[in-house]
Design a protein around this motif. Structure first.
Motif, PDB file in Angstrom:
ATOM      1  N   ARG A  26       5.406  48.891  26.295  1.00 28.45           N
ATOM      2  CA  ARG A  26       6.898  49.388  26.265  1.00 28.45           C
ATOM      3  C   ARG A  26       6.862  50.840  26.813  1.00 28.45           C
ATOM      4  O   ARG A  26       7.409  51.728  25.934  1.00 28.45           O
ATOM      5  N   PRO A  63       4.979  37.430  25.994  1.00 29.22           N
ATOM      6  CA  PRO A  63       5.510  36.643  27.121  1.00 29.22           C
ATOM      7  C   PRO A  63       4.715  35.342  27.605  1.00 29.22           C
ATOM      8  O   PRO A  63       5.237  34.774  28.347  1.00 29.22           O
ATOM      9  N   ASN A  96      12.479  43.668  29.706  1.00 30.99           N
ATOM     10  CA  ASN A  96      11.448  43.703  30.559  1.00 30.99           C
ATOM     11  C   ASN A  96      11.578  43.859  31.834  1.00 30.99           C
ATOM     12  O   ASN A  96      10.927  44.135  32.798  1.00 30.99           O
ATOM     13  N   SER A 156      11.628  38.434  33.638  1.00 33.08           N
ATOM     14  CA  SER A 156      12.752  39.216  33.946  1.00 33.08           C
ATOM     15  C   SER A 156      13.845  38.744  32.941  1.00 33.08           C
ATOM     16  O   SER A 156      14.758  39.681  32.894  1.00 33.08           O
ATOM     17  N   LEU A 213       4.254  45.381  29.759  1.00 33.86           N
ATOM     18  CA  LEU A 213       5.386  44.960  28.885  1.00 33.86           C
ATOM     19  C   LEU A 213       4.947  45.366  27.446  1.00 33.86           C
ATOM     20  O   LEU A 213       5.776  45.610  26.676  1.00 33.86           O
TER      21      LEU A 213
END
Length: 586
Positions: free
Chosen positions: A242, A377, A286, A281, A239
């Protein structure tokens, strides 16, 4: 994009010529000298520990002052290493592994036998699966392990490959093994968020310092938790990078394999993983990364629970539905029942709850005062276990398991608050030192305070081994608590009667009339009946208050006066009776 925290440059000193030069060399050599010194002092401190003197606070009461000095020295050395950017990361890793050794290897080095009755139970399950080459028939109360066998099958495979006869030879080192392996996933997770070495390594230190729940012994939970953190570390890394596309196929297959291993090894961890991936999610950016793994986790969990684990879920469906309708009872179930516990254990319970709450408070403050953490996150991962907190009480342990699964995130957020560059560094250093010392104290209180019941003397091991070796198939083994080392060996061939697991009426009968309760427990037996009384059972009654502290002694007296009982083992820490005749029950 990885969130990069500001790194304060190394201070340089002015010379008389106007030039600058680095600080003196002692700042670099001090951490290098402290680490081996702390390890040496720790090992020397374990030479003359009197284990029989344990009381309300377990191992903490018998560890010498030099043990505490070594732990304090290690903490100071780690903080000094954290402040020295020229020191190579392997030294920081050495400090963390030394912390793991001091916390988790101390019982393994001191005790002559494997600690904790549940670890012995899991040894018995591996042994039974080896004997039956898979599913164990007539497993009774341990049939749940047939339905989530991943951890046990893996150990059985290891024993076959290595030629070892039992996992007992290495199970004592499971806490050291699992905690050491966690270092890799934790570093991957934290380095994906920031390049600030103080936050990264400090976060791992805080994780080890606050992990007091004690689910790192030889167990499916320890195995599944390691896989859980590993999966999340790889997901967060992806994540933060990217990437334009999805997962590379080989990496996706490996992650799906880890998810399957979690689903077939433990009941709770797959749900924790689904909850974490579900929250990850939620941000649209994401979903390309998270949704394939979320679908895999949900699919494996549903498939496994509806097929292999269906008998357990069918038998407990009513209880699960009732738990969903009682979220308040689930949240507070682990906070009740301390009224009859030993005074030291009441103190321990509140200290651990206070430390857990304090870590969450630090995480919340970090979320507010460190705005960059909101773009990571980790806040979602800290909240994810709380979704299940209101769903089920998990035998009164859900509040503690929720803390455990949120700990990788809350530890990092706490480190971001305490160790990131900020004004007034000397004052902050003093505050951080005190807080880390307090965390370690709380950890050891929670982790080692029940050792008078978790430790087994050689005589207790011998007594239980004698009983199991003599007991033919169809025997019945009676005990006050389940705190016996190896009583579940050959559990498919005999039955257990454990007084503190009986109904309220049965426990009241035991307290009121031990002789009648003993006769009732032996009634209608189709094979030999054995009564095993040990020091550890008496310690458990005293520490936990599950039964009055004198229950084992009263039952001992009743057994001595009851005709038809023969002593087959008598030692300083255990006595075993065999019923020569059994009575017919009503």
């Amino acid at each position: 994009m990885t969130v990069q925290a500001t790194v304060t440059p190394v201070p340089r000193r002015r010379t008389g010529t106007g030039r600058y030069r680095p600080p003196d060399g002692w700042q670099l050599w001090l951490p290098r000298l402290v680490l081996p010194a702390a390890l040496g002092i720790w090992l020397l401190s374990l030479r003359r520990v009197r284990l029989e003197r344990m009381g309300d606070l377990g191992l903490l009461q018998v560890l010498p002052v030099w043990f505490w000095f070594a732990l304090a020295l290690l903490t100071v050395g780690f903080l000094a290493a954290l402040r020295e950017p020229r020191l190579r990361p392997r030294w920081l890793a050495g400090y963390l592994l030394a912390l793991v050794l001091m916390i988790h290897a101390t019982p393994s080095l001191l005790y002559p036998a494997l600690r904790y009755s549940w670890a012995w139970k899991h040894i018995a399950v591996v042994d039974a699966m080896l004997r039956h080459n898979g599913t164990v028939p007539n497993a009774q109360g341990l049939d749940i392990y047939n339905q989530w066998p991943g951890f046990f099958d893996l150990n059985a495979l290891l024993l076959r490959v290595t030629g070892l006869h039992s996992a007992l030879g290495y199970a004592a080192w499971a806490p050291v093994f699992f905690n050491a392996l966690l270092l890799g996933p934790l570093l991957l997770l934290y380095r994906s968020i920031t390049a600030d070495r103080r936050v990264v390594w400090g976060g791992v230190w805080i994780f080890y310092s606050a992990s007091w729940v004690g689910q790192d012994y030889f167990s499916p939970q320890a195995f599944a938790f390691l896989l859980y953190v590993s999966v999340l570390a790889v997901v967060v890394r992806r994540l933060q990078q990217r990437p334009a596309g999805g997962w590379p196929l080989p990496r996706l297959l490996v992650l799906l394999l880890l998810e399957f291993a979690i689903a077939c090894s433990h009941q709770l961890t797959p749900l924790m993983l689904v909850s974490a991936l579900l929250l990850l999610s939620l941000p649209r950016r994401n979903r390309r990364t998270v949704l394939p793994l979320l679908a895999g986790a949900v699919g494996f969990t549903v498939l496994w629970d509806s097929t292999v684990a269906r008998p357990y879920l069918a038998a407990n469906l009513h209880q699960l539905v009732h738990a969903l309708s009682s979220p308040d009872a689930n949240v507070f179930s682990g906070l009740a029942g301390l009224g009859a516990a030993a005074p030291g254990q009441v103190l321990v319970a509140w200290v651990d709850r206070g430390m857990s709450a304090g870590l969450f408070v630090l995480a919340v403050i970090a979320f507010w005062h460190r705005p960059w953490t909101r773009r990571t996150p980790l806040p979602l991962l800290a909240l994810a276990p709380l979704l299940l907190l209101a769903a089920n009480n998990y035998g009164g342990e859900m509040i503690f398991r929720a803390f455990l699964f949120s700990l990788p995130a809350t530890a990092f957020l706490s480190a971001a608050l305490l160790l990131a560059p900020a004004p007034r560094p000397r004052l902050r250093a003093a505050v951080v030192t005190v807080l880390l010392a307090a965390m370690l104290s709380g950890l050891l209180l929670g982790y080692d305070s029940k050792e008078s019941m978790n430790r087994f003397a050689p005589d207790e091991v011998t007594a239980v081994r004698t009983t199991i070796d003599q007991a033919p198939p169809g025997s019945r083994i009676i005990s006050v608590t389940s705190d016996l080392p190896g009583a579940d060996r050959r559990y498919d061939e005999h039955t257990r009667v454990v007084f503190d697991q009986g109904t309220l009426a049965q426990r009241q009968e035991l307290v009121r009339d031990p002789t009648a309760a003993l006769q009732q427990a032996a009634a209608n037996a189709t094979g030999p009946v054995y009564l095993v009384l040990t020091r550890a059972q008496a310690a458990e009654c005293y520490l936990t208050g599950t039964l009055p502290a004198d229950t084992v002694a009263r039952l001992h007296t009743a057994a001595d006066l009851l005709p038809g009982l023969a002593v087959i083992h008598q030692g300083p820490d255990a006595v075993v009776y065999r019923f020569m005749t059994t009575t017919g029950g009503s």
